[in-house]
Write a protein that holds these residues in place. Sequence first.
Motif, PDB file in Angstrom:
ATOM      1  N   ALA A  59       0.733  -1.122  -0.098  1.00  6.77           N
ATOM      2  CA  ALA A  59       0.080  -0.022   0.215  1.00  6.77           C
ATOM      3  C   ALA A  59       0.791   1.334  -0.092  1.00  6.77           C
ATOM      4  O   ALA A  59       0.643   2.173  -0.756  1.00  6.77           O
ATOM      5  CB  ALA A  59      -0.798  -0.118   1.220  1.00  6.77           C
ATOM      6  N   LEU A 118       2.297   2.897  -3.236  1.00  8.86           N
ATOM      7  CA  LEU A 118       1.382   3.443  -4.094  1.00  8.86           C
ATOM      8  C   LEU A 118       1.260   5.011  -4.162  1.00  8.86           C
ATOM      9  O   LEU A 118       1.293   5.489  -3.114  1.00  8.86           O
ATOM     10  CB  LEU A 118      -0.252   2.893  -3.974  1.00  8.86           C
ATOM     11  CG  LEU A 118      -0.217   1.342  -4.255  1.00  8.86           C
ATOM     12  CD1 LEU A 118      -1.679   1.030  -3.711  1.00  8.86           C
ATOM     13  CD2 LEU A 118       0.011   0.953  -5.633  1.00  8.86           C
ATOM     14  N   HIS A 145      -7.785   4.585  -2.302  1.00 11.38           N
ATOM     15  CA  HIS A 145      -8.962   3.665  -2.924  1.00 11.38           C
ATOM     16  C   HIS A 145      -8.588   1.903  -2.392  1.00 11.38           C
ATOM     17  O   HIS A 145      -9.684   1.580  -2.188  1.00 11.38           O
ATOM     18  CB  HIS A 145      -8.808   3.831  -4.407  1.00 11.38           C
ATOM     19  CG  HIS A 145      -9.609   4.680  -5.073  1.00 11.38           C
ATOM     20  ND1 HIS A 145     -10.909   5.322  -4.910  1.00 11.38           N
ATOM     21  CD2 HIS A 145      -8.753   5.742  -6.017  1.00 11.38           C
ATOM     22  CE1 HIS A 145     -10.948   6.276  -5.540  1.00 11.38           C
ATOM     23  NE2 HIS A 145      -9.669   6.607  -6.074  1.00 11.38           N
ATOM     24  N   TYR A 146      -7.336   1.514  -2.290  1.00 12.10           N
ATOM     25  CA  TYR A 146      -6.787   0.421  -1.999  1.00 12.10           C
ATOM     26  C   TYR A 146      -7.360   0.227  -0.563  1.00 12.10           C
ATOM     27  O   TYR A 146      -7.888  -0.770  -0.126  1.00 12.10           O
ATOM     28  CB  TYR A 146      -5.432   0.412  -1.974  1.00 12.10           C
ATOM     29  CG  TYR A 146      -4.879  -1.231  -1.792  1.00 12.10           C
ATOM     30  CD1 TYR A 146      -5.521  -2.280  -1.699  1.00 12.10           C
ATOM     31  CD2 TYR A 146      -3.588  -1.133  -1.512  1.00 12.10           C
ATOM     32  CE1 TYR A 146      -4.996  -3.454  -1.407  1.00 12.10           C
ATOM     33  CE2 TYR A 146      -3.010  -2.218  -1.146  1.00 12.10           C
ATOM     34  CZ  TYR A 146      -3.622  -3.639  -1.265  1.00 12.10           C
ATOM     35  OH  TYR A 146      -2.778  -4.574  -0.873  1.00 12.10           O
ATOM     36  N   LEU A 198      -4.105   6.268  -5.255  1.00 10.10           N
ATOM     37  CA  LEU A 198      -4.512   4.657  -5.385  1.00 10.10           C
ATOM     38  C   LEU A 198      -4.532   4.307  -4.002  1.00 10.10           C
ATOM     39  O   LEU A 198      -5.303   3.190  -3.775  1.00 10.10           O
ATOM     40  CB  LEU A 198      -3.680   4.140  -6.340  1.00 10.10           C
ATOM     41  CG  LEU A 198      -3.628   4.567  -7.970  1.00 10.10           C
ATOM     42  CD1 LEU A 198      -2.485   3.914  -8.411  1.00 10.10           C
ATOM     43  CD2 LEU A 198      -4.965   4.043  -8.408  1.00 10.10           C
ATOM     44  N   LEU A 199      -3.531   4.554  -3.272  1.00 10.84           N
ATOM     45  CA  LEU A 199      -3.641   4.265  -1.806  1.00 10.84           C
ATOM     46  C   LEU A 199      -4.866   4.316  -0.962  1.00 10.84           C
ATOM     47  O   LEU A 199      -5.354   3.358  -0.510  1.00 10.84           O
ATOM     48  CB  LEU A 199      -2.395   4.904  -1.025  1.00 10.84           C
ATOM     49  CG  LEU A 199      -1.944   4.157   0.222  1.00 10.84           C
ATOM     50  CD1 LEU A 199      -0.699   4.660   0.797  1.00 10.84           C
ATOM     51  CD2 LEU A 199      -3.008   4.549   1.498  1.00 10.84           C
TER      52      LEU A 199
END
Length: 244
Positions: free
Chosen positions: A119, A122, A129-130, A126-127
Amino acid sequence: MADCAAGLGWLSFAYLLYGGKQAILIEPDRQRIIAAKEIAGILGLYDRCCFENALLENVRLLDNSVDVFCSIETLEHVGGHNVCACIENIARVARQMVLLTTPNKLFPVIAHDTRLPFAHWLPSRLLQHYAKAFGRLDKEQGNYFLAPWHLGPLRRKFHSNASYQTFSSIDEFDGFYPHYLPYGRDTPGRYRTMPSGAKRVFVKWAGKFLGSNAYMISPNLSTVWTTTTRPAESSGSQLGSVWH
């Protein structure tokens, strides 16, 4: 010794109680500084302490003014744009030794944040969303994790002097247990009676094969940095004389 960020002062007070002469507690949270002063008074250590409400990148100590500089689980919180200044400051101020711990960005999983694999590699969006997809968005703290190459300013002045995390041998690592760790989800979980089997195997073989460079592949960039030669003394021995 100087400690930043000192928190409530537990490391500084332990240092003094075990024979250290003086401690400089540097902490950006003013309320924690106030609490640390009260604790120092209760322990009878106040006159051997100096307290400074400041950020690590703004520390105004003189060059080579302290024997030991400690940074325990702090550098990941300073922000990426401040990392270089913080490391440079630590290297500038420390005269003989640096004790440093901070999560290693190269390790796939970091327990100091979402605990999701990769994580922290990223981009921020994006982190987010992840982390949200796995229900761990509330654990995302926006930390900036350091990699071994960020420690370049330390390597110009010091060398790593530990192979088994902050210890010089696997026996010394084993001897650290049992202990109380002032971090964790709950108080019972902070009492460590022994290392897990996997952790001990990793520490043992990383130290055996990589020696003082084992920190580069460890979950935490924890090590002890020392000088090969002793720099000249600073301009005075009293606490008041080590500040710009």
